[in-house]
Write a protein that holds these residues in place. Structure first.
Motif, short mmCIF file in Angstrom:
data_model
loop_
_atom_site.label_atom_id
_atom_site.label_comp_id
_atom_site.label_asym_id
_atom_site.label_seq_id
_atom_site.Cartn_x
_atom_site.Cartn_y
_atom_site.Cartn_z
N ASN A 110 0.82 -1.23 0.00
CA ASN A 110 0.00 0.00 0.00
C ASN A 110 0.85 1.27 0.00
O ASN A 110 0.34 2.37 0.24
N THR A 111 2.13 1.11 -0.30
CA THR A 111 3.06 2.25 -0.28
C THR A 111 2.56 3.41 -1.15
O THR A 111 2.51 4.57 -0.74
N ARG A 112 2.16 3.08 -2.38
CA ARG A 112 1.75 4.12 -3.32
C ARG A 112 0.49 4.86 -2.80
O ARG A 112 0.37 6.08 -2.96
N SER A 113 -0.42 4.09 -2.19
CA SER A 113 -1.65 4.71 -1.70
C SER A 113 -1.32 5.78 -0.65
O SER A 113 -1.89 6.87 -0.66
N VAL A 114 -0.40 5.45 0.26
CA VAL A 114 -0.04 6.43 1.29
C VAL A 114 0.62 7.64 0.63
O VAL A 114 0.28 8.79 0.94
N GLY A 165 8.42 7.14 2.16
CA GLY A 165 9.08 8.44 2.06
C GLY A 165 9.69 8.66 0.67
O GLY A 165 9.56 9.74 0.08
N SER A 166 10.32 7.64 0.11
CA SER A 166 10.98 7.81 -1.20
C SER A 166 9.95 7.94 -2.32
O SER A 166 10.17 8.67 -3.29
N GLN A 167 8.80 7.26 -2.19
CA GLN A 167 7.73 7.42 -3.19
C GLN A 167 7.15 8.84 -3.13
O GLN A 167 6.90 9.46 -4.16
N VAL A 168 6.96 9.33 -1.91
CA VAL A 168 6.46 10.70 -1.75
C VAL A 168 7.43 11.67 -2.42
O VAL A 168 7.03 12.61 -3.12
N ALA A 302 -4.70 -1.03 -3.28
CA ALA A 302 -3.78 -1.64 -2.30
C ALA A 302 -4.29 -3.02 -1.90
O ALA A 302 -3.50 -3.97 -1.76
N GLN A 303 -5.60 -3.16 -1.71
CA GLN A 303 -6.15 -4.47 -1.35
C GLN A 303 -5.85 -5.49 -2.45
O GLN A 303 -5.51 -6.64 -2.17
N GLU A 304 -6.01 -5.05 -3.69
CA GLU A 304 -5.73 -5.95 -4.81
C GLU A 304 -4.25 -6.33 -4.83
O GLU A 304 -3.89 -7.50 -5.01
N ALA A 305 -3.40 -5.31 -4.61
CA ALA A 305 -1.95 -5.58 -4.62
C ALA A 305 -1.57 -6.54 -3.48
O ALA A 305 -0.75 -7.45 -3.66
N ILE A 306 -2.20 -6.35 -2.31
CA ILE A 306 -1.93 -7.24 -1.18
C ILE A 306 -2.34 -8.66 -1.55
O ILE A 306 -1.62 -9.64 -1.29
N GLY A 307 -3.52 -8.79 -2.17
CA GLY A 307 -4.01 -10.11 -2.58
C GLY A 307 -3.02 -10.80 -3.50
O GLY A 307 -2.67 -11.97 -3.31
N LYS A 308 -2.54 -10.05 -4.47
CA LYS A 308 -1.61 -10.62 -5.45
C LYS A 308 -0.27 -10.96 -4.79
O LYS A 308 0.28 -12.04 -5.00
N ASP A 309 0.24 -10.03 -3.98
CA ASP A 309 1.58 -10.22 -3.40
C ASP A 309 1.62 -11.41 -2.43
O ASP A 309 2.52 -12.24 -2.51
N VAL A 310 0.65 -11.45 -1.50
CA VAL A 310 0.72 -12.51 -0.49
C VAL A 310 0.44 -13.87 -1.13
O VAL A 310 1.11 -14.85 -0.83
N ALA A 311 -0.55 -13.91 -2.05
CA ALA A 311 -0.81 -15.18 -2.75
C ALA A 311 0.45 -15.60 -3.51
O ALA A 311 0.81 -16.79 -3.51
N GLY A 312 1.14 -14.64 -4.10
CA GLY A 312 2.37 -14.95 -4.84
C GLY A 312 3.45 -15.54 -3.92
O GLY A 312 4.14 -16.49 -4.29
N GLN A 313 3.55 -14.98 -2.72
CA GLN A 313 4.55 -15.51 -1.76
C GLN A 313 4.20 -16.94 -1.34
O GLN A 313 5.08 -17.80 -1.19
N LEU A 314 2.89 -17.17 -1.14
CA LEU A 314 2.45 -18.51 -0.71
C LEU A 314 2.68 -19.53 -1.83
O LEU A 314 3.15 -20.65 -1.57
N VAL A 315 2.38 -19.12 -3.05
CA VAL A 315 2.60 -20.03 -4.20
C VAL A 315 4.11 -20.30 -4.34
O VAL A 315 4.53 -21.44 -4.53
#
Ligand code: NAI
Length: 411
Positions: A110-114, A165-168, A302-315
């Motif tokens: 969710n970095t970009r969202s913040v 901070g670096s994205q901001v 961010a929710q979508e990105a979290i879904g993709k990222d964590v599922a990717g780590q589990l796979v």
């Protein structure tokens, strides 16, 4: 999916996703060949949770499902846990590790969202939008340029030049802001930003100060009364990091006496635990103060990105054994095991286990191509790439090695 095989075929690995985890996560599993995916809208509790984990290999939760030692005990088949959120303290992490179950999460999806919200808040503060909007709602037409400014040419001071901070920093430069930052560790500077050696120097040079530090002993109360006096008179403060970083009573005072021009605050020392609890803050009712209910990272993207990222780590863990993003497990970065067989062994971190594994393979004339070992506390995790191994033949003696927690073969 590649015709690589796991100890247990993918369609027999049951994935349970609770608490309305984004549909993107289910898609990521299905795309990777995991066809037994159940996605439920709510958390499970009590006996329902115990029954569900007993029938599950991979579980995905958010913050409301408590994976206590008792629940983990019931989850005999459980081999990986995904927290589709930032926090992981709803899981008994050390107990999970002792059972050979890595826990993954998504700290930066969710970095970009913040970062986007921070830029939006900067514009709002510089244009005194909070006050003007409140007056307009009350039927008062306060059309004036006095005290309203462009971002262009002003200086933004970023405290904590990490992911957010670096994205901001990058987004801010596109608006024509000059960016300075302060971090306690040397950072790769992006764009034309300038590091400054001390927080005080940053405060003295910034028209807007934005906080992006974690909560640690060094950041708790970082922005206390004396620090506000080091800021430029009339400068603005944004806090979308952690509530404890700012002394909100001192901030309220400085806002009321005009020393600080305005503030946008998304995180608070005391936040309601649910929507039924009232929200109380000394910052309420002060003009040119924007208050948001800890939503900096809360977007559908961010929710979508979290879904993709964590599922990717589990796979990745299931398919290759990689654990780099886990929070409780020895971390191993592993490429896919194309053309080789892979033996994964989780064990108590004590002498003799590795030599027993190597002896076992040597006795069977199995050629070891690569060996990766990591330990963390009581747990050791070794992954061996080998020429060829008969999974059914090797697994029983591997599992019989004293100290074994879990063993798998990918072939
Ligand atoms: P990060 O770990 O990538 O970056 C934090 C940076 O702060 C690091 O570079 C670190 O060296 C630096 N730092 C630590 N102590 C410091 C100090 N005393 N002075 C100066 N720099 C210091 O973290 P990330 O992902 O950028 O997150 C930053 C903050 O944002 C965290 O507190 C996180 O909890 C919060 N956050 C808030 C969200 C919201 O909804 N408002 C959503 C996501 C994160």
């Amino acid at each position: 999916m590649p015709d690589q095989r796991l100890t247990r075929p993918r369609d027999q690995i049951r994935v349970l996703l609770l608490e309305g985890i984004h549909e993107r996560a289910e898609r990521a599993f299905r795309d990777a060949g995991y066809s037994s995916v159940t996605r439920l809208p709510d958390a499970l509790r009590g006996q329902d949770l115990l029954d569900a984990v007993a029938e599950t290999e991979i579980i995905g939760i958010r913050s409301r499902t408590q994976l206590t030692p008792e629940v983990l005990e019931a989850g005999e088949r459980l081999f990986a846990i995904g927290c589709f959120c930032i926090g992981t303290n709803q899981v008994a992490l050390e107990e999970a590790a002792r059972r050979g179950v890595p826990v993954f999460h998504a700290p930066h999806s969710n970095t970009r969202s913040v970062a986007e919200l921070v830029i939006g808040l900067s514009v709002m503060l510089m244009r005194d939008v909070a006050r003007k909007s409140r007056l307009a709602h009350d039927g008062i037409w306060r059309k004036s340029a006095v005290g309203s400014h462009e971002l262009r040419g002003k200086t933004l001071g970023i405290v904590g030049y990490g992911h957010i901070g670096s994205q901001v920093s990058i987004l801010a430069e596109a608006f024509g802001l000059n960016v300075i930052y302060h971090d306690i560790v040397p950072k790769l500077t992006l764009g034309n930003a300038h590091p400054v050696p001390s927080l005080d120097e940053l405060l003295a040079g910034s028209d807007i100060v934005s906080l992006h530090v974690p909560e640690t002993d060094s950041t708790r109360g970082l922005m206390a009364a004396a620090r506000f006096d080091r800021m430029k008179p009339g400068a603005y403060l944004i806090n979308a990091s952690r509530g404890s970083v700012v002394d909100v009573d001192a901030l309220a005072e400085r806002l009321k006496d005009g020393r600080i021009g305005g503030a946008a605050v998304d995180v608070f020392p005391k936040e309601p635990k649910s929507k039924d609890e009232p929200f109380v803050s000394p910052l309420q009712g002060i003009p040119n103060v924007i208050l948001t209910p800890h939503v900096g990272g809360s977007t559908e993207e961010a929710q979508e990105a979290i879904g993709k990222d964590v599922a990717g780590q589990l796979v990745a863990y299931s398919d290759s054994g990689a654990t780099t993003a886990s929070v409780n497990f020895p971390q191993l970065a592993l490429a896919p095991h194309d053309d080789v067989h892979r033996v994964l062994h989780t064990h108590r971190n004590r002498p003799g286990v590795l030599s027993a594994i190597n002896d076992l393979l040597a006795d069977r004339n199995v050629n070891i191509l690569g060996q990766h070992l990591q330990t963390r506390g009581e747990v050791g995790y070794v992954v061996l790439d080998v020429d060829e191994v008969d999974a059914e033949e090797i697994l029983p003696p591997l599992r019989a090695i004293d100290g074994t927690i879990r063993a798998r073969v990918l072939y």
